[in-house]
Scaffold this motif. Sequence first.
Motif, mmCIF file in Angstrom:
data_model
loop_
_atom_site.group_PDB
_atom_site.id
_atom_site.type_symbol
_atom_site.label_atom_id
_atom_site.label_comp_id
_atom_site.label_asym_id
_atom_site.label_seq_id
_atom_site.Cartn_x
_atom_site.Cartn_y
_atom_site.Cartn_z
ATOM 1 N N VAL A 121 -14.431 53.312 27.280
ATOM 2 C CA VAL A 121 -14.383 51.955 27.227
ATOM 3 C C VAL A 121 -15.613 51.178 27.053
ATOM 4 C CG1 VAL A 121 -12.760 52.444 30.187
ATOM 5 C CG2 VAL A 121 -15.167 52.587 29.734
ATOM 6 N N VAL A 122 -15.800 49.837 27.130
ATOM 7 C CA VAL A 122 -17.128 49.381 26.622
ATOM 8 C C VAL A 122 -17.220 48.038 27.660
ATOM 9 C CG1 VAL A 122 -17.592 48.002 24.481
ATOM 10 C CG2 VAL A 122 -15.415 49.509 23.415
ATOM 11 N N LYS A 123 -18.153 47.970 27.188
ATOM 12 C CA LYS A 123 -18.729 47.032 28.676
ATOM 13 C C LYS A 123 -19.519 46.094 27.889
ATOM 14 C CE LYS A 123 -17.306 48.922 32.849
ATOM 15 N NZ LYS A 123 -17.752 49.623 33.996
ATOM 16 N N THR A 124 -20.118 45.073 28.375
ATOM 17 C CA THR A 124 -21.649 43.718 28.018
ATOM 18 C C THR A 124 -22.241 44.188 28.812
ATOM 19 O OG1 THR A 124 -20.397 42.260 28.610
ATOM 20 C CG2 THR A 124 -20.009 42.983 26.416
ATOM 21 N N TYR A 125 -23.806 44.146 28.499
ATOM 22 C CA TYR A 125 -24.730 44.133 28.910
ATOM 23 C C TYR A 125 -25.628 43.388 28.775
ATOM 24 C CZ TYR A 125 -23.122 48.498 31.781
ATOM 25 O OH TYR A 125 -22.615 48.610 32.417
ATOM 26 N N ASN A 126 -26.198 42.356 29.184
ATOM 27 C CA ASN A 126 -27.393 41.659 29.244
ATOM 28 C C ASN A 126 -28.458 41.940 29.554
ATOM 29 O OD1 ASN A 126 -29.378 39.286 28.818
ATOM 30 N ND2 ASN A 126 -28.058 38.149 29.650
ATOM 31 N N ILE A 127 -29.502 42.571 28.484
ATOM 32 C CA ILE A 127 -31.066 43.637 29.720
ATOM 33 C C ILE A 127 -31.909 42.439 28.758
ATOM 34 C CG2 ILE A 127 -32.221 44.868 28.851
ATOM 35 C CD1 ILE A 127 -29.736 46.228 27.227
ATOM 36 N N SER A 128 -32.593 41.380 29.791
ATOM 37 C CA SER A 128 -33.224 40.367 30.076
ATOM 38 C C SER A 128 -34.541 41.071 30.044
ATOM 39 C CB SER A 128 -33.376 39.816 31.526
ATOM 40 O OG SER A 128 -33.214 40.234 32.215
ATOM 41 N N SER A 129 -35.264 42.126 30.183
ATOM 42 C CA SER A 129 -36.112 43.411 30.821
ATOM 43 C C SER A 129 -36.113 43.721 30.818
ATOM 44 C CB SER A 129 -37.207 42.127 31.469
ATOM 45 O OG SER A 129 -36.471 42.442 33.120
ATOM 46 N N TYR A 130 -37.654 44.862 30.825
ATOM 47 C CA TYR A 130 -36.868 46.486 30.855
ATOM 48 C C TYR A 130 -36.694 46.734 32.350
ATOM 49 C CZ TYR A 130 -39.331 46.767 26.231
ATOM 50 O OH TYR A 130 -39.965 47.251 24.539
ATOM 51 N N SER A 131 -36.705 46.465 33.107
ATOM 52 C CA SER A 131 -36.097 46.215 34.852
ATOM 53 C C SER A 131 -35.595 45.624 34.488
ATOM 54 C CB SER A 131 -37.455 45.975 35.614
ATOM 55 O OG SER A 131 -38.027 44.616 35.142
ATOM 56 N N SER A 132 -34.303 44.980 34.491
ATOM 57 C CA SER A 132 -32.972 44.253 34.443
ATOM 58 C C SER A 132 -32.302 44.614 33.176
ATOM 59 C CB SER A 132 -33.618 42.473 34.402
ATOM 60 O OG SER A 132 -32.585 42.432 34.951
ATOM 61 N N ILE A 133 -31.266 45.844 33.948
ATOM 62 C CA ILE A 133 -29.994 45.542 33.189
ATOM 63 C C ILE A 133 -28.815 45.117 33.486
ATOM 64 C CG2 ILE A 133 -28.669 47.372 31.447
ATOM 65 C CD1 ILE A 133 -31.946 48.888 31.743
ATOM 66 N N VAL A 134 -28.038 44.013 33.765
ATOM 67 C CA VAL A 134 -27.255 43.696 33.872
ATOM 68 C C VAL A 134 -25.396 43.614 33.321
ATOM 69 C CG1 VAL A 134 -26.177 41.641 35.156
ATOM 70 C CG2 VAL A 134 -28.844 41.924 35.244
ATOM 71 N N GLU A 135 -24.751 44.366 33.612
ATOM 72 C CA GLU A 135 -23.223 44.387 33.108
ATOM 73 C C GLU A 135 -23.190 42.744 33.462
ATOM 74 O OE1 GLU A 135 -18.342 45.725 33.248
ATOM 75 O OE2 GLU A 135 -20.313 46.807 35.228
#
Length: 703
Positions: A121-135
């Motif tokens: 599977v492939v998912k997308t993540y918006n890594i706004s900061s080192y402590s915030s990894i949100v799908e």
Amino acid sequence: MRSTPDNPTKPKMNMGSLFTPSLLLPLFCLCLTLISPTHSTDCSSLKLSGGKKQYSNCTHLPTLNATLHFTYNATNSSLSIAFSAPPAKAGGWIAWAVNPTGTGMAGSQTLLAFKNNGSMVVKTYNISSYSSIVEGKLSFDVWELEAEAGSDGKMVLYGSLKVEESAEKLNQVWQVGPGIADGHPMKHEFDKANLGSVGELQLVEKLTPSSPSPSPQVANANSGYGLRVTQLNVGFWILEVVKIIQESQPASANSTLVRRILRLLKLVGYWRIRHVPKEENRVADSFAKMSTTLATEAGSLTDRKKMSPSSPPPLSSAFFICISFLALMISPSAALTCSSQTFTHNQVYSNCLDLPYLSSYLHFSYDSSNTTLSIAFIATPFKSGGWIAWAINPKTTGMAGSQALVGYKNSTTGTVQVHTFDVSSYSSIVAKDLSFEVWDKTAESRSDGSLAIFAKIKVPADLAASGKINQVWQVGPSVGTDGGLVPHVYAGANLQSKGTLDLKSGQSSTSSGGDDRLKKKNIHGILNAVSWGILFPLGAMIARYIRTFESADPAWFYLHAFCQVSAYAIGVAGWGTGLKLGSESPGITYSTHRNIGIALFVLATVQIFALFIRPKKDHKYRFYWNVYHHSFGYAILVLGIFNVFKGINILKPEDKWKTAYMIVIIALGGISLLLEAITWVVVLKRKSRKSTKPYDGHNNGQS
């Protein structure tokens, strides 16, 4: 009278005939078959499974054994990619990302692939900061997302994305991780390879105007001056090639050779071509004067003696070429030392140090009566518009916890500024006052492109009592619009730019956080250099040359066996330490070095069995045993010496160690040539005596 063979029905096999040039071809072919395929092929030869579409570009990414195939369509600003890499562990994940706002992981828009219930599977993540990894949805459109797992343990991630119109390059990030927990990717390792998996992806190849190449010069056979014109043109051509390589990026280089050169240079650390005035570059200046003198002598010799078209150039002209080339290649940083540096305001310091990494220099004076340290730190930014930094770490070694002075050129005013940064952790680099007093902070830009930071520091009481401080220095590529520092590269020199400064003696000693690992690397290198690089060649020389003397039989055999068995035992120990180092360094792979090491272990193990299956001299299979034993032996010699040099280039010890090993190999080679000549003389004389001995009717003329 005539001599007759011992056995007319069976040809007598001379041991020397086994070592003929005809054996070189199969030995060379054997060596080629043992070379790692990943290093003998370009990524364009890698086939993507599943019948996926073809891509117009591909590149071997410099870390994590990753590969990127891509096609950029400028008409609709779309980019199609196929990213391939092995996960850190079975059940792990791979990721490829675009960072629209900067370099590094923070801010990246990520495509992440992993295996879920047996399917990819492939998912997308918006890594706004080192402590915030949100799908979630990315900041740009993506489509045709899919992935597959290959039989070689790698995963391949496919996708298409919309890029900004008229974009010429992207900031790319790639990564591999160990697993998935509760549907979320587990953190990746923070080794050098993981931290260095960033770079630029060039979408459009830039064509820069350049001056036309000088037309070829035809040397006048009667004067010899045409040769000098050609030499001058070649010199400028070399500089142009070096300049092109320097301005290239690993991801955008079309040439495999250029890409590999860039990766090696990245491992070595910072490098740049700089103009240095001749009065500051005395070594190169002396070479230039010497070459001018030689050129004059060559011209005089040519005027006195006309050369025919087929005659080679005079010896002095050839020497002139070598000296000129050496003068071009001399590093300005090698010719400069801190003792030759001066400052705009004529500041004077009691001590100066040539720091061992990043072409940096430290001038300082310490007043123990009031524990004040005055410093001047000089370094060249990684890129134009970049930054330099010098720091004290009050608690430990390394960057985390250091109190830093950072200098860079203001992009608006053009003046050089100095700011203080509290580097409390790798993810927290904050511009703020330091934990100790600092005053008289100034900076200047120097004529050679370097920057200088000046400051006075109140040394904390505990450090003043010990008389030593932990220093860290660094150079970086650029400064953000908000004043934030763009992270430096994670090459070898950048990771080792730290040490201890002795305030009393004025000396500095470098240290690295990985002392234990470095010790293991040194043990691995020493064991393998002694075994594969020295003992195996020495044992082969004993068998080849000492056995020629009849009085040395059977002593030569026991010496040969002892030498080779000892080399094998030491080599296996070195091979084992190499496997241990590899298991402790996930994501860092030296494929050629590793594969040759495995091949050497296999060949040497088979070779040791030759001792137990050795037929008698008159056995019908002895000839075939000789071919097998000698072929494997020569293959081990060639691969062993080659792999020792590969290891030296990876370990990067001080030059004296590489020089010492080269001297040993050259000495063994010279002794071999001398013994080869003596051996042939002895063998030919022995044959001559046997062929001229009179026939006595009893032993057919044989002794």
